[in-house]
Write a protein that holds these residues in place. Structure first.
Motif, PDB file in Angstrom:
ATOM      1  N   TYR A  96      46.442  34.069  48.656  1.00 14.31           N
ATOM      2  CA  TYR A  96      45.713  33.124  49.501  1.00 14.31           C
ATOM      3  C   TYR A  96      44.388  33.742  49.929  1.00 14.31           C
ATOM      4  O   TYR A  96      44.339  34.686  50.713  1.00 14.31           O
ATOM      5  N   ARG A  97      43.299  33.190  49.391  1.00 11.66           N
ATOM      6  CA  ARG A  97      41.966  33.773  49.551  1.00 11.66           C
ATOM      7  C   ARG A  97      41.497  33.871  51.000  1.00 11.66           C
ATOM      8  O   ARG A  97      41.097  34.930  51.463  1.00 11.66           O
ATOM      9  N   ARG A  98      41.537  32.783  51.721  1.00  8.99           N
ATOM     10  CA  ARG A  98      40.958  32.794  53.073  1.00  8.99           C
ATOM     11  C   ARG A  98      41.694  33.717  54.050  1.00  8.99           C
ATOM     12  O   ARG A  98      41.045  34.455  54.789  1.00  8.99           O
ATOM     13  N   PRO A  99      43.031  33.728  54.091  1.00 12.26           N
ATOM     14  CA  PRO A  99      43.696  34.696  54.973  1.00 12.26           C
ATOM     15  C   PRO A  99      43.403  36.147  54.591  1.00 12.26           C
ATOM     16  O   PRO A  99      43.246  36.997  55.474  1.00 12.26           O
ATOM     17  N   LEU A 100      43.301  36.424  53.294  1.00 15.52           N
ATOM     18  CA  LEU A 100      42.977  37.787  52.875  1.00 15.52           C
ATOM     19  C   LEU A 100      41.550  38.150  53.272  1.00 15.52           C
ATOM     20  O   LEU A 100      41.298  39.244  53.795  1.00 15.52           O
ATOM     21  N   GLU A 101      40.617  37.234  53.062  1.00  9.89           N
ATOM     22  CA  GLU A 101      39.231  37.503  53.446  1.00  9.89           C
ATOM     23  C   GLU A 101      39.092  37.677  54.956  1.00  9.89           C
ATOM     24  O   GLU A 101      38.303  38.503  55.420  1.00  9.89           O
ATOM     25  N   ALA A 102      39.867  36.926  55.722  1.00  8.87           N
ATOM     26  CA  ALA A 102      39.774  37.002  57.182  1.00  8.87           C
ATOM     27  C   ALA A 102      40.255  38.351  57.713  1.00  8.87           C
ATOM     28  O   ALA A 102      39.827  38.773  58.788  1.00  8.87           O
ATOM     29  N   ARG A 103      41.114  39.024  56.979  1.00  5.32           N
ATOM     30  CA  ARG A 103      41.668  40.295  57.434  1.00  5.32           C
ATOM     31  C   ARG A 103      40.876  41.502  56.938  1.00  5.32           C
ATOM     32  O   ARG A 103      41.141  42.622  57.333  1.00  5.32           O
ATOM     33  N   ALA A 104      39.926  41.289  56.063  1.00  2.00           N
ATOM     34  CA  ALA A 104      39.119  42.384  55.523  1.00  2.00           C
ATOM     35  C   ALA A 104      37.813  42.509  56.298  1.00  2.00           C
ATOM     36  O   ALA A 104      37.213  41.513  56.676  1.00  2.00           O
ATOM     37  N   GLN A 105      37.394  43.746  56.510  1.00  8.05           N
ATOM     38  CA  GLN A 105      36.158  43.977  57.241  1.00  8.05           C
ATOM     39  C   GLN A 105      34.935  43.961  56.330  1.00  8.05           C
ATOM     40  O   GLN A 105      33.838  43.659  56.766  1.00  8.05           O
ATOM     41  N   ASP A 106      35.125  44.330  55.062  1.00 12.03           N
ATOM     42  CA  ASP A 106      34.020  44.334  54.109  1.00 12.03           C
ATOM     43  C   ASP A 106      34.583  44.190  52.699  1.00 12.03           C
ATOM     44  O   ASP A 106      35.786  44.015  52.515  1.00 12.03           O
ATOM     45  N   GLY A 107      33.727  44.281  51.704  1.00 10.52           N
ATOM     46  CA  GLY A 107      34.144  44.097  50.325  1.00 10.52           C
ATOM     47  C   GLY A 107      35.132  45.144  49.845  1.00 10.52           C
ATOM     48  O   GLY A 107      36.068  44.845  49.101  1.00 10.52           O
ATOM     49  N   ILE A 108      34.936  46.394  50.246  1.00 11.80           N
ATOM     50  CA  ILE A 108      35.844  47.467  49.835  1.00 11.80           C
ATOM     51  C   ILE A 108      37.209  47.271  50.480  1.00 11.80           C
ATOM     52  O   ILE A 108      38.240  47.435  49.826  1.00 11.80           O
ATOM     53  N   ASP A 109      37.221  46.899  51.747  1.00 12.57           N
ATOM     54  CA  ASP A 109      38.474  46.629  52.447  1.00 12.57           C
ATOM     55  C   ASP A 109      39.211  45.458  51.807  1.00 12.57           C
ATOM     56  O   ASP A 109      40.431  45.495  51.630  1.00 12.57           O
ATOM     57  N   LEU A 110      38.489  44.421  51.410  1.00 12.37           N
ATOM     58  CA  LEU A 110      39.101  43.272  50.749  1.00 12.37           C
ATOM     59  C   LEU A 110      39.678  43.685  49.403  1.00 12.37           C
ATOM     60  O   LEU A 110      40.788  43.278  49.043  1.00 12.37           O
ATOM     61  N   SER A 111      38.954  44.497  48.664  1.00 10.06           N
ATOM     62  CA  SER A 111      39.444  44.974  47.374  1.00 10.06           C
ATOM     63  C   SER A 111      40.739  45.756  47.534  1.00 10.06           C
ATOM     64  O   SER A 111      41.698  45.562  46.776  1.00 10.06           O
ATOM     65  N   ASP A 112      40.779  46.637  48.528  1.00  8.68           N
ATOM     66  CA  ASP A 112      41.992  47.420  48.792  1.00  8.68           C
ATOM     67  C   ASP A 112      43.148  46.526  49.220  1.00  8.68           C
ATOM     68  O   ASP A 112      44.290  46.717  48.782  1.00  8.68           O
ATOM     69  N   LEU A 113      42.869  45.546  50.071  1.00 10.65           N
ATOM     70  CA  LEU A 113      43.904  44.640  50.557  1.00 10.65           C
ATOM     71  C   LEU A 113      44.468  43.794  49.414  1.00 10.65           C
ATOM     72  O   LEU A 113      45.692  43.649  49.285  1.00 10.65           O
ATOM     73  N   VAL A 114      43.611  43.263  48.565  1.00  9.09           N
ATOM     74  CA  VAL A 114      44.064  42.470  47.416  1.00  9.09           C
ATOM     75  C   VAL A 114      44.924  43.339  46.505  1.00  9.09           C
ATOM     76  O   VAL A 114      45.988  42.922  46.045  1.00  9.09           O
ATOM     77  N   HIS A 115      44.488  44.570  46.264  1.00 10.12           N
ATOM     78  CA  HIS A 115      45.258  45.486  45.422  1.00 10.12           C
ATOM     79  C   HIS A 115      46.642  45.738  46.013  1.00 10.12           C
ATOM     80  O   HIS A 115      47.649  45.649  45.307  1.00 10.12           O
ATOM     81  N   ASP A 116      46.693  46.055  47.308  1.00 10.09           N
ATOM     82  CA  ASP A 116      47.971  46.356  47.964  1.00 10.09           C
ATOM     83  C   ASP A 116      48.924  45.166  47.941  1.00 10.09           C
ATOM     84  O   ASP A 116      50.114  45.308  47.657  1.00 10.09           O
TER      85      ASP A 116
END
Length: 158
Positions: free
Chosen positions: A117-137
């Motif tokens: 789910y894109r929007r909840p993941l984006e909302a929890r990331a502080q920046d692009g690197i954080d989003l990349s790590d979160l998506v990976h995890d």
């Protein structure tokens, strides 16, 4: 053309109104800046999925990965959990869901599917690197659940 009350209506055109040239795309379509947020997120998911597919190619042949903007929230959240659906949540907001293979309403067999789910993941990331790590995890956790393995084994950290 004269409209009611004596006002004159003018047809609008999208041509050069103030002498600044024709309107068009701000960036050429081939540049990364021209991509939408959802296109960038899709690329991020594919990037996170690539090493997992390389390592677990034969085990993941019957698995699809999809992206939705937001999760559908049912009135009965425990109904899906009883059906064996794995959900990665942050609080009560789903970040991803593993839907096992089965049969749809018409009797057609379906493949197992991970939905991020894109929007909840984006909302929890502080920046692009954080989003990349979160998506990976989240993706590693869902693939591990699908394979019935520990996430560290799936990710190759152990």
């Amino acid at each position: 053309m004269v409209a009611a009350h004596g006002y004159q209506r003018r047809t609008r055109s999208r041509r050069d109104r103030r002498g600044r040239g024709l309107r068009g795309a701000l960036y050429p379509p081939s540049t990364p800046a021209a991509r939408s947020r959802s296109e960038k997120f899709d690329a991020l998911v594919l990037e996170a999925l690539e090493p997992l597919e390389q390592r677990w190619r034969t085990e993941l042949t019957q698995l699809d990965v999809a992206v939705d903007d937001v999760p559908e929230l049912n009135a009965e959240p425990h109904a899906e959990a009883e059906q064996g659906v794995d959900v990665v949540e942050d609080g009560r907001v789903p970040l991803a869901r593993l839907i096992p293979a089965g049969v749809d309403r018409r009797g057609v067999p379906t493949r197992a599917r991970i939905v991020l789910y894109r929007r909840p993941l984006e909302a929890r990331a502080q920046d692009g690197i954080d989003l990349s790590d979160l998506v990976h995890d989240v993706l590693v956790e869902q693939v591990a659940s699908y394979l019935g393995l520990d996430p560290d084994v799936v990710d190759g950290d152990s």
